[in-house]
Design an enzyme around this catalytic site. Structure first.
Site, PDB file in Angstrom:
ATOM      1  N   ARG A  10       0.848  -1.182   0.000  1.00  0.00           N
ATOM      2  CA  ARG A  10       0.000   0.000   0.000  1.00  0.00           C
ATOM      3  C   ARG A  10       0.890   1.241   0.000  1.00  0.00           C
ATOM      4  NH1 ARG A  10      -4.129   2.002   4.793  1.00  0.00           N
ATOM      5  NH2 ARG A  10      -5.039   3.752   3.650  1.00  0.00           N
ATOM      6  N   HIS A  11       0.490   2.265  -0.738  1.00  0.00           N
ATOM      7  CA  HIS A  11       1.249   3.512  -0.803  1.00  0.00           C
ATOM      8  C   HIS A  11       1.527   4.075   0.589  1.00  0.00           C
ATOM      9  CE1 HIS A  11      -2.274   5.875   0.332  1.00  0.00           C
ATOM     10  NE2 HIS A  11      -2.970   5.109  -0.499  1.00  0.00           N
ATOM     11  N   GLY A  12       2.531   4.938   0.681  1.00  0.00           N
ATOM     12  CA  GLY A  12       2.815   5.611   1.934  1.00  0.00           C
ATOM     13  C   GLY A  12       1.688   6.557   2.334  1.00  0.00           C
ATOM     14  N   SER A  14      -0.786   9.329   2.764  1.00  0.00           N
ATOM     15  CA  SER A  14      -1.125  10.458   1.898  1.00  0.00           C
ATOM     16  C   SER A  14      -1.572  11.651   2.738  1.00  0.00           C
ATOM     17  CB  SER A  14      -2.237  10.075   0.921  1.00  0.00           C
ATOM     18  OG  SER A  14      -3.489  10.019   1.596  1.00  0.00           O
ATOM     19  N   VAL A  15      -1.695  12.790   2.074  1.00  0.00           N
ATOM     20  CA  VAL A  15      -2.152  14.005   2.753  1.00  0.00           C
ATOM     21  C   VAL A  15      -3.523  13.794   3.379  1.00  0.00           C
ATOM     22  CG1 VAL A  15      -2.789  16.417   2.409  1.00  0.00           C
ATOM     23  CG2 VAL A  15      -0.757  15.497   1.271  1.00  0.00           C
ATOM     24  N   ASN A  17      -4.890  10.792   4.133  1.00  0.00           N
ATOM     25  CA  ASN A  17      -4.792   9.838   5.245  1.00  0.00           C
ATOM     26  C   ASN A  17      -4.527  10.618   6.531  1.00  0.00           C
ATOM     27  OD1 ASN A  17      -2.848   7.493   3.280  1.00  0.00           O
ATOM     28  ND2 ASN A  17      -5.040   7.456   3.641  1.00  0.00           N
ATOM     29  N   THR A  23     -10.699   9.533   0.650  1.00  0.00           N
ATOM     30  CA  THR A  23      -9.853   9.899  -0.483  1.00  0.00           C
ATOM     31  C   THR A  23     -10.363   9.346  -1.802  1.00  0.00           C
ATOM     32  OG1 THR A  23      -7.991   9.850   1.056  1.00  0.00           O
ATOM     33  CG2 THR A  23      -7.475  10.010  -1.282  1.00  0.00           C
ATOM     34  N   GLY A  24     -10.476   8.031  -1.910  1.00  0.00           N
ATOM     35  CA  GLY A  24     -10.967   7.428  -3.148  1.00  0.00           C
ATOM     36  C   GLY A  24     -10.095   7.756  -4.345  1.00  0.00           C
ATOM     37  N   ARG A  62      -0.151   9.033  -5.453  1.00  0.00           N
ATOM     38  CA  ARG A  62       0.358   8.541  -4.183  1.00  0.00           C
ATOM     39  C   ARG A  62       0.912   7.121  -4.316  1.00  0.00           C
ATOM     40  NH1 ARG A  62      -5.254   8.976  -3.959  1.00  0.00           N
ATOM     41  NH2 ARG A  62      -6.489   7.258  -3.065  1.00  0.00           N
ATOM     42  N   LYS A 100     -13.814  12.248   8.024  1.00  0.00           N
ATOM     43  CA  LYS A 100     -14.552  11.097   8.555  1.00  0.00           C
ATOM     44  C   LYS A 100     -15.189  11.392   9.912  1.00  0.00           C
ATOM     45  CE  LYS A 100     -11.403   8.058   6.108  1.00  0.00           C
ATOM     46  NZ  LYS A 100     -10.243   7.147   6.218  1.00  0.00           N
ATOM     47  N   HIS A 183      -3.551   0.469  -3.337  1.00  0.00           N
ATOM     48  CA  HIS A 183      -4.308   1.169  -2.307  1.00  0.00           C
ATOM     49  C   HIS A 183      -4.947   0.179  -1.340  1.00  0.00           C
ATOM     50  CE1 HIS A 183      -3.917   4.868  -4.739  1.00  0.00           C
ATOM     51  NE2 HIS A 183      -3.907   3.987  -5.727  1.00  0.00           N
TER      52      HIS A 183
END
Length: 235
Positions: A10-12, A14-15, A17, A23-24, A62, A100, A183
């Site tokens: 999974r990507h690092g 994100s802003v 996150n 995000t989607g 990302r 959220k 993701h």
């Protein structure tokens, strides 16, 4: 025959996150922490001696940037890379960009939990005249009716598995070592498929940012062994 190796990452962070936002398909970048997570993932894979033949990622930066960093740390930037919308994050519809916690205050924590973790529950639909609609983005213009307006995890699995069957699985069957950087929910789709996780159990499976999941597969692409790190909430 030696086992076939598949690594999922999974990507690092994100802003969004970091900011606790849905995000989607929104194309947000990595935080400094996310960059560091990608660096460490690359170094970990290098220390373990992994040598990849091909990599697959989404069309969201990302994930792409995470892949670049990992391959640079491993001195393997020369390998072929395939990008596809089918590995994009789950589409969160009209929730994309919403905080959220604030949404839980507005509609209740139970409803937000159902949107996030329910197997077949779709978030509110995004309309095509919304500025967030992906059809306005040049990278998706050829998709037309395939562009989702909202997706459940079940929907995400349905669009991810054809890519597994047509692209990733054939590479593994040809004895190529494969890296997939994607993701939380598209990786949950692949983990569910590989580990045959029942629908009722998948809501509790989370995949952390920046931590490799290494599968060794037999000739039928069934897991022989795996190393898993599950914990962070998917986004």
């Amino acid at each position: 025959m030696p086992n076939k190796t598949l690594v999922l990452l999974r990507h690092g962070q994100s802003v969004w996150n970091r900011d606790n936002r849905f995000t989607g398909w929104t194309d947000v970048g990595l935080t400094d922490q996310g960059h560091s997570e990608a660096v460490e993932a690359g170094r970990e894979l290098l220390r373990a001696g992994h040598q990849f033949d091909v990599a697959h990622t989404s069309v969201l930066k990302r994930a792409i940037k995470t892949l670049w960093i990992v391959l640079e740390e491993m001195d393997q930037m020369w390998i072929p890379v395939e990008r596809t919308w089918r590995l994009n994050e789950r589409h969160y519809g009209a929730l994309q960009g919403e905080n959220k916690a604030e949404m839980a205050d507005r509609v209740g924590a139970e409803q937000v939990h159902a949107w996030r973790r329910g197997f077949d529950v779709r978030p509110p639909v995004l309309t095509r005249d919304d500025a967030r609609y992906s059809g306005h983005d040049r990278r998706y213009q050829e998709l037309e009716k395939e562009i989702p307006l909202s997706e459940s995890l079940q929907d995400t699995i349905a669009r991810t598995l054809p890519y597994w069957e047509n692209e990733i699985a054939p590479a593994l069957s040809a004895d190529k070592t494969v890296l997939v950087v994607a993701h939380g929910n598209t990786l949950r789709a692949l983990v569910k498929y590989l580990d045959k996780i029942p629908d009722e159990d998948i809501p509790v499976i989370d995949i952390p940012t920046g931590v490799p999941i290494v599968y060794h597969l037999d000739d039928e692409l069934k897991p022989v062994d795996r190393s898993h790190w599950f914990g962070d909430a998917c986004n």
